[in-house]
Design a protein around this motif. Structure first.
Motif, PDB file in Angstrom:
ATOM      1  N   ARG A 140       0.835  -1.200   0.000  1.00 28.63           N
ATOM      2  CA  ARG A 140       0.000   0.000   0.000  1.00 28.63           C
ATOM      3  C   ARG A 140       0.874   1.257   0.000  1.00 28.63           C
ATOM      4  O   ARG A 140       0.592   2.216  -0.730  1.00 28.63           O
ATOM      5  N   ILE A 141       1.908   1.253   0.815  1.00 30.87           N
ATOM      6  CA  ILE A 141       2.768   2.438   0.895  1.00 30.87           C
ATOM      7  C   ILE A 141       3.446   2.692  -0.444  1.00 30.87           C
ATOM      8  O   ILE A 141       3.546   3.841  -0.897  1.00 30.87           O
ATOM      9  N   ARG A 142       3.893   1.633  -1.113  1.00 30.10           N
ATOM     10  CA  ARG A 142       4.489   1.794  -2.446  1.00 30.10           C
ATOM     11  C   ARG A 142       3.473   2.392  -3.422  1.00 30.10           C
ATOM     12  O   ARG A 142       3.785   3.308  -4.189  1.00 30.10           O
ATOM     13  N   ASP A 143       2.259   1.862  -3.394  1.00 28.55           N
ATOM     14  CA  ASP A 143       1.228   2.348  -4.308  1.00 28.55           C
ATOM     15  C   ASP A 143       0.835   3.791  -3.994  1.00 28.55           C
ATOM     16  O   ASP A 143       0.569   4.590  -4.902  1.00 28.55           O
ATOM     17  N   ILE A 144       0.783   4.132  -2.717  1.00 33.46           N
ATOM     18  CA  ILE A 144       0.437   5.497  -2.323  1.00 33.46           C
ATOM     19  C   ILE A 144       1.542   6.460  -2.741  1.00 33.46           C
ATOM     20  O   ILE A 144       1.268   7.560  -3.249  1.00 33.46           O
ATOM     21  N   ASP A 145       2.777   6.059  -2.552  1.00 37.31           N
ATOM     22  CA  ASP A 145       3.906   6.893  -2.965  1.00 37.31           C
ATOM     23  C   ASP A 145       3.851   7.135  -4.474  1.00 37.31           C
ATOM     24  O   ASP A 145       4.032   8.270  -4.948  1.00 37.31           O
ATOM     25  N   HIS A 146       3.583   6.073  -5.235  1.00 40.94           N
ATOM     26  CA  HIS A 146       3.406   6.210  -6.678  1.00 40.94           C
ATOM     27  C   HIS A 146       2.248   7.158  -6.996  1.00 40.94           C
ATOM     28  O   HIS A 146       2.346   8.027  -7.876  1.00 40.94           O
ATOM     29  N   GLY A 147       1.133   6.999  -6.274  1.00 38.87           N
ATOM     30  CA  GLY A 147      -0.040   7.817  -6.521  1.00 38.87           C
ATOM     31  C   GLY A 147       0.208   9.287  -6.255  1.00 38.87           C
ATOM     32  O   GLY A 147      -0.256  10.151  -7.009  1.00 38.87           O
ATOM     33  N   LEU A 148       0.946   9.588  -5.199  1.00 35.02           N
ATOM     34  CA  LEU A 148       1.258  10.984  -4.899  1.00 35.02           C
ATOM     35  C   LEU A 148       2.089  11.602  -6.014  1.00 35.02           C
ATOM     36  O   LEU A 148       1.816  12.729  -6.452  1.00 35.02           O
ATOM     37  N   ALA A 149       3.079  10.870  -6.487  1.00 35.53           N
ATOM     38  CA  ALA A 149       3.914  11.387  -7.583  1.00 35.53           C
ATOM     39  C   ALA A 149       3.074  11.568  -8.849  1.00 35.53           C
ATOM     40  O   ALA A 149       3.235  12.561  -9.571  1.00 35.53           O
ATOM     41  N   PHE A 150       2.185  10.619  -9.105  1.00 33.10           N
ATOM     42  CA  PHE A 150       1.330  10.665 -10.292  1.00 33.10           C
ATOM     43  C   PHE A 150       0.440  11.910 -10.265  1.00 33.10           C
ATOM     44  O   PHE A 150       0.346  12.662 -11.256  1.00 33.10           O
ATOM     45  N   VAL A 151      -0.214  12.156  -9.133  1.00 34.12           N
ATOM     46  CA  VAL A 151      -1.132  13.294  -9.038  1.00 34.12           C
ATOM     47  C   VAL A 151      -0.364  14.613  -9.065  1.00 34.12           C
ATOM     48  O   VAL A 151      -0.788  15.576  -9.724  1.00 34.12           O
ATOM     49  N   LYS A 152       0.767  14.672  -8.381  1.00 33.78           N
ATOM     50  CA  LYS A 152       1.562  15.908  -8.405  1.00 33.78           C
ATOM     51  C   LYS A 152       2.010  16.248  -9.825  1.00 33.78           C
ATOM     52  O   LYS A 152       2.007  17.427 -10.210  1.00 33.78           O
ATOM     53  N   HIS A 153       2.363  15.225 -10.590  1.00 35.80           N
ATOM     54  CA  HIS A 153       2.766  15.458 -11.982  1.00 35.80           C
ATOM     55  C   HIS A 153       1.586  16.016 -12.787  1.00 35.80           C
ATOM     56  O   HIS A 153       1.765  16.974 -13.561  1.00 35.80           O
ATOM     57  N   LEU A 154       0.395  15.433 -12.597  1.00 35.02           N
ATOM     58  CA  LEU A 154      -0.771  15.925 -13.324  1.00 35.02           C
ATOM     59  C   LEU A 154      -1.108  17.364 -12.928  1.00 35.02           C
ATOM     60  O   LEU A 154      -1.426  18.188 -13.797  1.00 35.02           O
TER      61      LEU A 154
END
Length: 283
Positions: A265-279
């Protein structure tokens, strides 16, 4: 929606997604993920039982993170299948309504103790107009709204268990300023309940907060869809964020991840934060 820079200040993580049991653990993981905002579980079997017990609100207020709202789950809710949650979720089960209203009273008190003004929950499957239980169900929601208003708290019902058109019609019929929406686009896919982009347009004026989650629709009727990491499902996040911007949404956006063990979950959340910040940076 605020600028990309200020959006990062309201971008955070749902506490239960991190599978934490104490405020220091939540504080540490949020810091490691580089965010301060969190929507925090009141404390129940579904959304984290806190080691601090009744001392949790004070510990949370004294922590380094920023709470954007609280989340209530009801004991006995069964998410095994769409049918089991329809039978057990929210204020749906008639024999449990009084007990769950008492639980709501407790959660409103905890929300107040946390210094918060927003409490999120699943209302349950809302009956369609003309169905026998609709009037009684709406009376229950009116009572919930009245109790919240007495404490200056807004109740935000999470999307997904009904089409946006039905939720819109229900909110209009209730006409309660204390009843709003916690918008989760993935839930609409998991329950196969319509287009989340169009739902933003329908529910826009009442959206208080957003869960950022991704999913694919079910391939078999009566089964769940599949929750997946952000950007790997059927939520069109560039269009979703643009839709939020078009309605002037300026509230918190919290990543929610509800499958996998804690490291995954932490890996996926970290990925998600980077994904949204990029958008956000490129919108």
């Amino acid at each position: 929606m605020p600028s990309a820079e200020s959006s990062h200040l309201s971008l955070g993580v749902c506490s239960w997604s991190l599978q934490v049991t104490s405020i220091p653990e939540l504080n540490r993981l949020l810091a490691e993920l580089g965010v301060k905002a969190t929507q925090i579980a009141c404390g129940d079997p579904h959304h984290a039982a806190w080691d601090e017990g009744d001392a949790m609100p004070r510990a949370a207020r004294e922590a380094d993170f920023v709470m954007t709202g609280a989340m209530l789950g009801f004991p006995g809710e069964d998410y095994t299948t769409p049918q089991t949650i329809k039978e057990t979720g929210g204020f749906g089960p008639v024999p449990l309504r009084r007990e769950r209203m008492d639980r709501l009273r407790w959660a409103l008190g905890r929300t107040e103790d946390l210094g918060l003004s927003d409490l999120m929950l699943h209302a349950g499957f809302i009956p369609e107009p003309g169905q026998p239980d609709r009037d009684a169900f709406l009376d229950t929601l009116r009572e919930a709204g009245r109790l919240a208003a007495e404490q200056g708290i807004t109740l935000a019902f999470e999307t997904g268990q009904e089409p946006a058109e039905l939720l819109r019609a229900t909110l209009d019929e209730l006409a309660s300023p204390s009843l709003k929406v916690n918008f989760d686009p993935a839930n609409m896919l998991l329950y196969d309940m319509g287009d989340p982009i169009k739902a933003v347009e329908l529910l826009g004026p009442d959206i208080r907060s957003v869960h950022l989650k991704d999913a694919r629709r079910p391939t078999t009727p009566g089964h769940w869809g599949e929750e997946v990491p952000l950007g790997r499902g059927e939520v069109d996040f560039p269009r979703f964020l643009a839709a939020l911007k078009s309605i002037g949404f300026d509230g918190p956006m919290l990543i929610e991840r509800e499958v996998g063990d804690q490291p995954a979950r932490i890996r996926d959340i970290d990925h998600g934060l980077a994904f949204v910040k990029h958008l956000l940076a490129n919108s």
